[in-house]
Enzyme design. Structure first.
Site, mmCIF file in Angstrom:
data_model
loop_
_atom_site.group_PDB
_atom_site.id
_atom_site.type_symbol
_atom_site.label_atom_id
_atom_site.label_comp_id
_atom_site.label_asym_id
_atom_site.label_seq_id
_atom_site.Cartn_x
_atom_site.Cartn_y
_atom_site.Cartn_z
ATOM 1 N N ALA A 68 0.816 -1.217 0.000
ATOM 2 C CA ALA A 68 0.000 0.000 0.000
ATOM 3 C C ALA A 68 0.847 1.263 0.000
ATOM 4 O O ALA A 68 0.354 2.353 -0.266
ATOM 5 C CB ALA A 68 -0.908 0.007 1.228
ATOM 6 N N ARG B 289 -15.285 -6.890 26.618
ATOM 7 C CA ARG B 289 -14.272 -7.783 27.219
ATOM 8 C C ARG B 289 -13.988 -9.035 26.392
ATOM 9 O O ARG B 289 -13.077 -9.778 26.705
ATOM 10 C CB ARG B 289 -14.691 -8.169 28.642
ATOM 11 C CG ARG B 289 -14.314 -7.088 29.660
ATOM 12 C CD ARG B 289 -14.827 -7.429 31.031
ATOM 13 N NE ARG B 289 -16.275 -7.345 31.101
ATOM 14 C CZ ARG B 289 -16.937 -6.191 31.241
ATOM 15 N NH1 ARG B 289 -16.294 -5.050 31.345
ATOM 16 N NH2 ARG B 289 -18.259 -6.160 31.280
ATOM 17 N N LYS C 208 -23.572 -7.908 2.331
ATOM 18 C CA LYS C 208 -24.316 -8.034 1.063
ATOM 19 C C LYS C 208 -25.761 -7.579 1.190
ATOM 20 O O LYS C 208 -26.330 -7.031 0.245
ATOM 21 C CB LYS C 208 -24.288 -9.463 0.535
ATOM 22 C CG LYS C 208 -24.683 -10.528 1.546
ATOM 23 C CD LYS C 208 -23.470 -11.142 2.133
ATOM 24 C CE LYS C 208 -23.790 -12.135 3.214
ATOM 25 N NZ LYS C 208 -22.624 -12.857 3.670
ATOM 26 N N GLU D 40 -26.711 -21.460 10.140
ATOM 27 C CA GLU D 40 -27.153 -20.665 11.293
ATOM 28 C C GLU D 40 -28.273 -21.390 12.028
ATOM 29 O O GLU D 40 -28.941 -22.262 11.457
ATOM 30 C CB GLU D 40 -27.725 -19.321 10.805
ATOM 31 C CG GLU D 40 -26.799 -18.494 9.965
ATOM 32 C CD GLU D 40 -25.782 -17.735 10.787
ATOM 33 O OE1 GLU D 40 -26.044 -17.485 11.974
ATOM 34 O OE2 GLU D 40 -24.707 -17.414 10.238
ATOM 35 N N ASP E 202 -29.814 -15.050 0.874
ATOM 36 C CA ASP E 202 -28.411 -14.631 0.927
ATOM 37 C C ASP E 202 -27.790 -14.655 -0.485
ATOM 38 O O ASP E 202 -27.124 -13.691 -0.890
ATOM 39 C CB ASP E 202 -27.644 -15.569 1.869
ATOM 40 C CG ASP E 202 -26.162 -15.277 1.889
ATOM 41 O OD1 ASP E 202 -25.774 -14.275 2.530
ATOM 42 O OD2 ASP E 202 -25.388 -16.023 1.262
ATOM 43 N N LYS F 225 -26.335 -11.446 -2.906
ATOM 44 C CA LYS F 225 -25.035 -11.432 -3.581
ATOM 45 C C LYS F 225 -25.209 -11.300 -5.097
ATOM 46 O O LYS F 225 -24.458 -10.586 -5.754
ATOM 47 C CB LYS F 225 -24.266 -12.706 -3.244
ATOM 48 C CG LYS F 225 -23.868 -12.783 -1.769
ATOM 49 C CD LYS F 225 -23.402 -14.177 -1.419
ATOM 50 C CE LYS F 225 -23.029 -14.313 0.038
ATOM 51 N NZ LYS F 225 -22.875 -15.713 0.454
HETATM 52 N N1 LIG Z 1 -18.975 -14.859 8.539
HETATM 53 C C1 LIG Z 1 -18.599 -14.918 7.271
HETATM 54 O O1 LIG Z 1 -17.956 -15.897 6.862
HETATM 55 C C2 LIG Z 1 -18.942 -13.819 6.299
HETATM 56 C C3 LIG Z 1 -18.526 -13.925 4.957
HETATM 57 C C4 LIG Z 1 -18.796 -12.873 4.083
HETATM 58 C C5 LIG Z 1 -19.479 -11.768 4.537
HETATM 59 N N2 LIG Z 1 -19.896 -11.705 5.832
HETATM 60 C C6 LIG Z 1 -20.597 -10.500 6.297
HETATM 61 O O2 LIG Z 1 -19.801 -9.836 7.241
HETATM 62 C C7 LIG Z 1 -20.619 -9.175 8.202
HETATM 63 C C8 LIG Z 1 -20.237 -9.659 9.592
HETATM 64 O O3 LIG Z 1 -20.454 -11.045 9.678
HETATM 65 P P1 LIG Z 1 -19.888 -11.926 10.881
HETATM 66 O O4 LIG Z 1 -20.096 -13.341 10.493
HETATM 67 O O5 LIG Z 1 -18.541 -11.466 11.256
HETATM 68 O O6 LIG Z 1 -20.945 -11.562 12.023
HETATM 69 P P2 LIG Z 1 -20.818 -11.837 13.587
HETATM 70 O O7 LIG Z 1 -19.805 -12.882 13.875
HETATM 71 O O8 LIG Z 1 -22.206 -12.022 14.085
HETATM 72 O O9 LIG Z 1 -20.245 -10.461 14.157
HETATM 73 C C9 LIG Z 1 -21.015 -9.308 14.239
HETATM 74 C C10 LIG Z 1 -20.269 -8.308 15.090
HETATM 75 O O10 LIG Z 1 -21.035 -7.120 15.172
HETATM 76 C C11 LIG Z 1 -21.049 -6.687 16.516
HETATM 77 N N3 LIG Z 1 -22.256 -5.922 16.738
HETATM 78 C C12 LIG Z 1 -23.532 -6.311 16.755
HETATM 79 N N4 LIG Z 1 -24.339 -5.286 17.035
HETATM 80 C C13 LIG Z 1 -23.546 -4.210 17.179
HETATM 81 C C14 LIG Z 1 -23.787 -2.869 17.494
HETATM 82 N N5 LIG Z 1 -25.015 -2.411 17.689
HETATM 83 N N6 LIG Z 1 -22.725 -2.023 17.583
HETATM 84 C C15 LIG Z 1 -21.463 -2.475 17.400
HETATM 85 N N7 LIG Z 1 -21.174 -3.748 17.093
HETATM 86 C C16 LIG Z 1 -22.210 -4.603 16.996
HETATM 87 C C17 LIG Z 1 -20.967 -7.932 17.350
HETATM 88 O O11 LIG Z 1 -20.484 -7.623 18.646
HETATM 89 P P3 LIG Z 1 -20.130 -8.741 19.757
HETATM 90 O O12 LIG Z 1 -19.015 -9.566 19.189
HETATM 91 O O13 LIG Z 1 -19.671 -7.965 20.940
HETATM 92 O O14 LIG Z 1 -21.387 -9.512 19.961
HETATM 93 C C18 LIG Z 1 -19.995 -8.766 16.529
HETATM 94 O O15 LIG Z 1 -18.701 -8.464 16.889
HETATM 95 C C19 LIG Z 1 -22.060 -9.496 7.788
HETATM 96 O O16 LIG Z 1 -22.541 -8.471 6.957
HETATM 97 C C20 LIG Z 1 -21.924 -10.772 6.986
HETATM 98 O O17 LIG Z 1 -22.970 -10.952 6.054
HETATM 99 C C21 LIG Z 1 -19.635 -12.698 6.731
#
Ligand SMILES: NC(=O)c1ccc[n+]([C@@H]2O[C@H](COP(=O)([O-])OP(=O)(O)OC[C@H]3O[C@@H](n4cnc5c(N)ncnc54)[C@H](OP(=O)(O)O)[C@@H]3O)[C@@H](O)[C@H]2O)c1
Length: 430
Positions: free
Chosen positions: A34, A49, A107, A192, A203, A207
């Site tokens: 970069a 935490r 997405k 899920e 989903d 996409k």
């Molecule tokens: N998982 C995958 O493989 C994958 C692949 C491609 C795209 N995505 C996309 O990436 C995004 C995240 O997915 P993920 O799987 O990482 O979800 P996840 O594991 O459920 O993580 C969501 C995060 O958001 C935080 N959160 C929830 N409400 C919040 C709020 N009001 N303020 C601040 N933080 C908040 C949660 O906090 P806490 O940890 O403290 O609960 C958690 O850290 C989604 O849009 C998903 O569609 C995911």
């Protein structure tokens, strides 16, 4: 070296914590690519935490992710919370309003608000980068938008949901039914607790709508996507598909036709020798067909902490290096709205499975219903004989218009000897 690019990460779940680990371990590599370091200046999640797998103590903690998006020290906001609306949308809107670039893996958000957000970003000279939102670690947006920019794309399709592909693959390999395999996928963390977004095709539709915009330079039209999930695919269909030389895959397909932009997500029969048929388990793949390049196939991990973080990191390197491109490949004002092609006018071949009472005259009645709609049969399989009982009959058709197929199926479904609603799976001609 230029001053570091300061980023804020909203959401430290699967993808967010994968990203902090990647940025930590690959710091020097990214800086070399970069031309500057990428530094996590602020973070936000719900539970302060919780262990995030890397040291984030140097970053400012925000309880309110939208307030973090206004932090004057920050150059880029990375939205990794999820959901089409609510806090995720508030974070992205606040970031653009405060003149920050945005990177998102979301997405649902891009499918619902992508065009409008792209317009806001463009008006402010900002990036709205979303590589991770489609097919996880596979750099498909960059490939279509930049790598294939010398081509007019005829068709783009792919396996866009790893959960569905895992279920269909496991059903075939283990000979088990949908419900049983879904329960196992949930236990293994591949599905899920509420699997409906995945298995009902939503989903993949999110996409596909985003992918179609990048491929064809059209505004994102999620409502124009025809969607069918995999709940009705049975083991019987998978066995018959094998016998006929096909694999059943949930595909997202986008194509510009004379009728308009065709966007559809549904189970498909694809010939076993084709590249997409060989993509198994949780893997994703995208196939693009361009007028100068021919066919290209991209395959890899469509989800997971590190593959998805890999795509987010690539967007961050682009922004850090000053490579800011139009969100969907052309300026928003040049995105050409086009009507959606109605599914009723889709032309294709069909696989039909019927459960019928094994008695004389049944096949003649079915053949008559097809003839009445000018649907021409290509093959028919009847397995076993059980006079007076239910037996499956499978038939495939030549290319026909979907409206005629549906009318024929309505007539067939109304026959006294047809015991269950007919099952129909479209056969693709890739
Ligand atoms: N998982 C995958 O493989 C994958 C692949 C491609 C795209 N995505 C996309 O990436 C995004 C995240 O997915 P993920 O799987 O990482 O979800 P996840 O594991 O459920 O993580 C969501 C995060 O958001 C935080 N959160 C929830 N409400 C919040 C709020 N009001 N303020 C601040 N933080 C908040 C949660 O906090 P806490 O940890 O403290 O609960 C958690 O850290 C989604 O849009 C998903 O569609 C995911």
């Amino acid at each position: 070296m230029k001053p570091p690019l300061k980023i804020a990460i909203a959401g430290l779940g699967t993808v967010g914590s994968g990203l902090v680990q990647l940025l930590d371990r690959q710091a020097e590599l990214l800086a070399a690519r970069a031309g500057r370091h990428i530094v996590v200046g602020a973070v936000s999640a719900r539970e302060r935490r919780r262990d995030r797998g890397a040291d984030i103590s140097a970053a400012r903690w925000y309880e309110d992710a939208a307030a973090m998006a206004a932090d004057p020290e920050i150059d880029v906001v990375v939205e990794l919370i999820g959901g089409a609306d609510g806090i995720a949308l508030a974070v992205v809107e606040a970031a653009l309003e405060h003149k920050k670039h945005v990177v998102t893996a979301n997405k649902a958000l891009m499918a619902r608000h992508g065009t409008r957000l792209a317009e806001t970003a463009e008006g402010a000279g900002l990036a709205l980068a979303f590589e991770a939102s489609v097919a996880g670690g596979i750099p498909v947006i960059k490939a279509l938008r930049e790598g294939l920019s010398g081509n007019r794309l005829d068709r783009v399709y792919g396996i866009l949901n790893g959960t569905c592909n895992y279920i269909l693959t496991t059903m075939r390999e283990s000979g088990r039914e949908f419900g049983e395999v879904l329960a196992e996928a949930q236990k293994l963390g591949y599905a899920e607790a509420d699997p409906s977004f995945d298995i009902d095709g939503v989903d993949a539709a999110h996409k596909l709508a985003v992918l179609a915009s990048a491929a064809f330079g059209r505004p994102v039209d999620f409502d124009g996507v025809y969607v069918e999930g995999i709940r009705h695919v049975s083991r019987l269909d998978i066995d018959f598909a094998e016998e006929l030389g096909y694999r059943i895959k949930l595909l997202g397909i986008a194509r510009l036709t004379e009728e308009g932009l065709e966007q559809r997500v549904h189970p498909c029969m694809v010939q076993r020798g084709k590249p997409i048929a060989a993509v198994e388990g949780v893997f994703n793949a995208v196939v693009a067909e361009g007028d100068f390049v021919g066919q290209i196939v991209l395959q890899g991990r469509g989800a997971g902490a590190f593959p998805t973080a890999s795509a987010v990191a690539a967007d961050l390197v682009d922004i850090a290096a000053g490579r800011i491109v139009s969100t969907f490949g052309v300026p928003v004002g040049a995105l050409q709205p086009v009507a959606g092609a109605p599914m009723e006018r889709h032309h294709g071949a069909y696989y039909i499975r019927l459960m019928v009472l094994d008695q004389p005259g049944v096949i003649a009645d079915i053949a008559a219903a097809l003839r009445d709609q000018q649907v021409s049969m290509e093959s028919m399989i009847q397995r076993g004989r059980a006079p007076g009982e239910a037996v499956p009959i499978v038939l495939t058709t030549h290319v026909t218009v979907e409206a005629a197929m549906r009318r024929a199926l309505a007539a067939i479904g109304g026959l006294d000897t047809v015991l269950e609603p007919p099952r129909m799976i479209r056969i693709e001609d890739f």
